[in-house]
Enzyme design. Structure first.
Site, PDB file in Angstrom:
ATOM      1  N   HIS A 109       0.841  -1.216   0.000  1.00  0.00           N
ATOM      2  CA  HIS A 109       0.000   0.000   0.000  1.00  0.00           C
ATOM      3  C   HIS A 109       0.869   1.256   0.000  1.00  0.00           C
ATOM      4  CE1 HIS A 109      -3.368  -2.644   1.427  1.00  0.00           C
ATOM      5  NE2 HIS A 109      -2.363  -3.235   2.042  1.00  0.00           N
ATOM      6  N   SER A 156      13.300  21.520 -17.860  1.00  0.00           N
ATOM      7  CA  SER A 156      12.101  22.334 -18.011  1.00  0.00           C
ATOM      8  C   SER A 156      12.468  23.614 -18.754  1.00  0.00           C
ATOM      9  CB  SER A 156      11.546  22.680 -16.630  1.00  0.00           C
ATOM     10  OG  SER A 156      10.754  23.852 -16.693  1.00  0.00           O
ATOM     11  N   LYS A 185      15.068  21.959 -12.924  1.00  0.00           N
ATOM     12  CA  LYS A 185      14.370  20.692 -13.093  1.00  0.00           C
ATOM     13  C   LYS A 185      15.148  19.638 -13.881  1.00  0.00           C
ATOM     14  CE  LYS A 185      10.793  19.597 -12.063  1.00  0.00           C
ATOM     15  NZ  LYS A 185       9.420  19.799 -12.552  1.00  0.00           N
ATOM     16  N   GLU A 241       8.528   8.107 -17.308  1.00  0.00           N
ATOM     17  CA  GLU A 241       7.125   8.524 -17.424  1.00  0.00           C
ATOM     18  C   GLU A 241       6.516   7.994 -18.720  1.00  0.00           C
ATOM     19  OE1 GLU A 241       6.459  12.782 -15.560  1.00  0.00           O
ATOM     20  OE2 GLU A 241       8.377  12.675 -16.594  1.00  0.00           O
TER      21      GLU A 241
END
Ligand code: ARG
Length: 458
Positions: free
Chosen positions: A157, A278, A284, A291
Site C-alpha cells: 500500500h 524544463s 528541473k 514517465e
C-alpha cells in the site's frame, strides 16, 4: 490487362478515395522480406509438384531476390493503387518475367499469404523480444549483485512494511520477465503452424504439397482446417497480450523509480542522459523516459483492445477488417521493444543511494512483524502476539522511539522472559537476518537465487 490483380470482372476504375482508404502498403511494406521468402518456398513447392518447371521456379526465385534487394535499397516505387505488399511484389515479378511471373500465385490467395507473412514476421519478433528480455534480466541481475549490501524498505500500500534486500527487489523483476519469456515461447508454438495452402478459404483442387512449404519455412506443423486459417488471429492476440503484460511490468517499475527519484525519496539519481529539463524552471530534471514507459503502456494495451474488438463478431474466413491487425501489431511491438532496450540501459547506469536509504531505514517499524513472529516462536498465539506488538508500536509512537529502544519490561509484559532474546531480532538488519522461508528475502535464500539466475542467464 488491368493493373489490378483482380481487375478482370471490373469495367470502371477504382475511386481514388477508395484506393487511399483500402491500401495497406503504407504499413505492410514491412513484411516484404517475409513475403519474398514465403513466395520462394511456394514457387519451389510448385515446381516439386509439377505446377511450374524447374527453370520457371528458378527464374521466380532469382527475380524475387532482386526485387527484395531493390526494396532494401529504396529503389522501388510503392503506389496505393497496388494496395498491399503482396500485390506490389507480384506486379514487379510480372514486370520482370511476364507470363512466368503470372504463375506464382497458383494455388494461393492473399488470404493465406498475408497470414503466412505475418507469422514469419511474428516468429522473428518473438525471438528478438526474447533476446531483449534476457538483456533486461541480465541488467537486473547485475544491479542485484552491485547492490548486494543494500537493504530496502519494502512497501505494501506504499506504506513501510518489512525490510527486503535490494537484490531480492531486483530479482522480483527477473521473475516477472521470465514468465513473460515463457509466455512468448508458448505463443511461438501456435505461431509456428503453416497457414499457406489454405488458399482463399477452402483449399485447392491443385496437387500442392504443404508439408514441403512448412519444411522450407521452418514451420513445425501445417494448419489442418483451411476455413479456420484466414480468420485465425488468435496467435496475434496472444502475442499482443504478452506485449501488454511486458508493458505493464515495465510501467510498474517505472512508477517505482519515478517515486524513488523524487526529493522526498532520493533513493536514486537518474542519469542525465535519460532525463530532460524544463523550459521555465532551471533546476528541473524530469524522469521523462520512465514517465513515457509508464505512459506508453496505455497504447500497447489499447492495441490489444484494438485487436479484440477487430475480431469480435467476424464471421469465418477472410474479411477485410483483418487488414487493420498489422497496425496494432507493429505499434505494440515497436513500443515494447524500445522500452525494453531503454529499461536495460537505464538500469545499468543507475545506482541506488544507500547512504540515503540506510539513513531512514529504522523509521516505520520495518522490524515489527519479525518481532511478532519472535513472540509466536516463544509460544504466544499469533493473534495475541499481533495485538501485543501493535500496542508496543503505539507506545513507541507516544515515546517517539523505535521498538529496539523499549526497555526489557515492555517485552516481558507480553510474555515472561521475552526480553532475553528479543533484541537479537530488533532493528532492521537483525529483522532481515531472521528471515528463513523458501523464496523469502533471507540473505542465504537471496544468495542462492543469485546463483541460480547467474547460471540461467550466463
Ligand atoms: N492487404 C490484405 C491484408 O492485409 C491482404 C489480404 C487481402 N485479401 C483480399 N481478399 N482482399 O489483410
Amino acid at each position: 490487362m488491368s493493373q489490378k490483380t483482380w481487375g478482370g470482372r471490373f469495367t470502371t476504375a477504382t475511386d481514388a478515395r477508395v484506393e487511399a482508404y483500402t491500401e495497406s502498403i503504407s504499413y505492410d511494406r514491412r513484411l516484404f522480406r517475409q513475403d519474398i521468402r514465403a513466395s520462394q518456398a511456394h514457387a519451389r513447392m510448385l515446381a516439386e509438384v509439377g505446377l511450374l518447371t524447374e527453370s520457371e521456379a528458378e527464374q521466380i526465385g532469382a527475380a524475387l531476390d532482386r526485387i527484395g534487394e531493390r526494396i532494401e535499397q529504396g529503389d522501388f516505387v510503392f503506389s496505393t493503387a497496388l494496395e498491399d505488399i503482396h500485390t506490389h511484389i507480384e506486379r514487379a515479378l510480372i514486370e520482370e518475367l511476364g507470363d512466368v511471373g503470372r504463375k506464382l500465385h497458383t494455388a494461393r490467395s492473399r488470404n493465406d499469404q498475408v497470414i503466412t507473412d505475418v507469422k514469419l514476421w511474428v516468429r522473428e519478433a518473438l525471438d528478438q523480444l526474447d533476446a531483449r528480455l534476457v538483456e533486461l534480466q541480465r541488467a537486473l541481475l547485475d544491479a542485484a549483485k552491485r547492490h548486494r549490501d543494500v537493504i530496502l524498505p519494502g512497501y505494501t500500500h506504499l506504506q513501510r512494511a518489512q525490510p527486503v534486500l535490494a537484490a531480492h527487489y531486483f530479482l522480483a523483476y527477473v521473475e516477472k520477465y521470465q514468465r513473460d519469456r515463457e509466455r512468448l515461447a508458448d505463443c511461438r508454438r501456435r505461431v509456428n503452424v503453416l497457414p499457406l495452402g489454405a488458399a482463399a478459404l477452402a483449399g485447392t483442387s491443385l496437387p500442392i504439397d504443404r508439408q514441403s512449404v512448412a519444411r522450407q519455412l521452418g514451420f513445425e506443423a501445417v494448419a489442418t482446417n483451411s476455413l479456420d486459417v484466414s480468420s485465425d488471429r488468435d496467435f496475434l492476440l496472444e502475442f499482443v497480450f504478452d506485449l501488454s503484460l511486458i508493458a505493464v511490468h515495465l510501467g510498474g517499475w517505472a512508477e517505482e523509480w519515478i517515486l524513488w527519484a523524487t526529493t522526498e525519496f532520493s533513493f536514486l539519481e537518474l542519469p542525465d542522459a535519460f532525463c530532460t529539463g524544463s523550459s521555465i524552471m532551471p533546476h528541473k530534471k524530469n524522469p521523462d523516459v520512465l514517465e513515457l514507459m509508464r505512459g506508453k503502456t496505455a497504447r500497447v494495451v489499447a492495441n490489444l483492445q484494438h485487436l479484440l474488438v477487430l475480431v469480435k463478431g467476424l464471421p469465418l474466413a477472410y474479411n477485410r477488417d483483418l487488414q487493420e491487425d498489422k497496425v496494432a501489431l507493429f505499434d505494440a511491438f515497436d513500443t515494447v521493444e524500445l522500452s525494453l532496450e531503454l529499461a536495460a540501459a537505464l538500469l545499468r547506469q543507475t545506482r541506488l543511494r544507500n547512504e540515503v536509504i540506510a539513513d531512514k531505514l529504522e523509521d516505520g517499524f520495518l522490524d515489527a512483524t519479525t518481532l511478532m513472529e519472535y513472540c509466536i516462536a516463544q509460544g504466544v498465539p499469533m493473534r495475541a502476539a499481533h495485538e501485543a506488538v501493535g500496542k508496543l508500536v503505539r507506545l513507541c509512537e507516544q515515546r517517539r522511539c523505535r521498538l529496539a529502544d523499549l526497555p526489557a519490561e515492555a517485552f516481558d509484559s507480553v510474555h515472561p522472559g521475552l526480553s532475553s532474546g528479543v533484541y537479537k531480532v530488533l532493528g532492521v538488519a537483525n529483522a532481515l537476518a531472521a528471515f528463513r522461508s523458501l523464496g523469502s528475502t533471507a540473505p542465504a535464500e537471496v544468495e542462492r537465487q543469485l546463483e541460480v539466475w547467474s547460471a540461467r542467464l550466463a
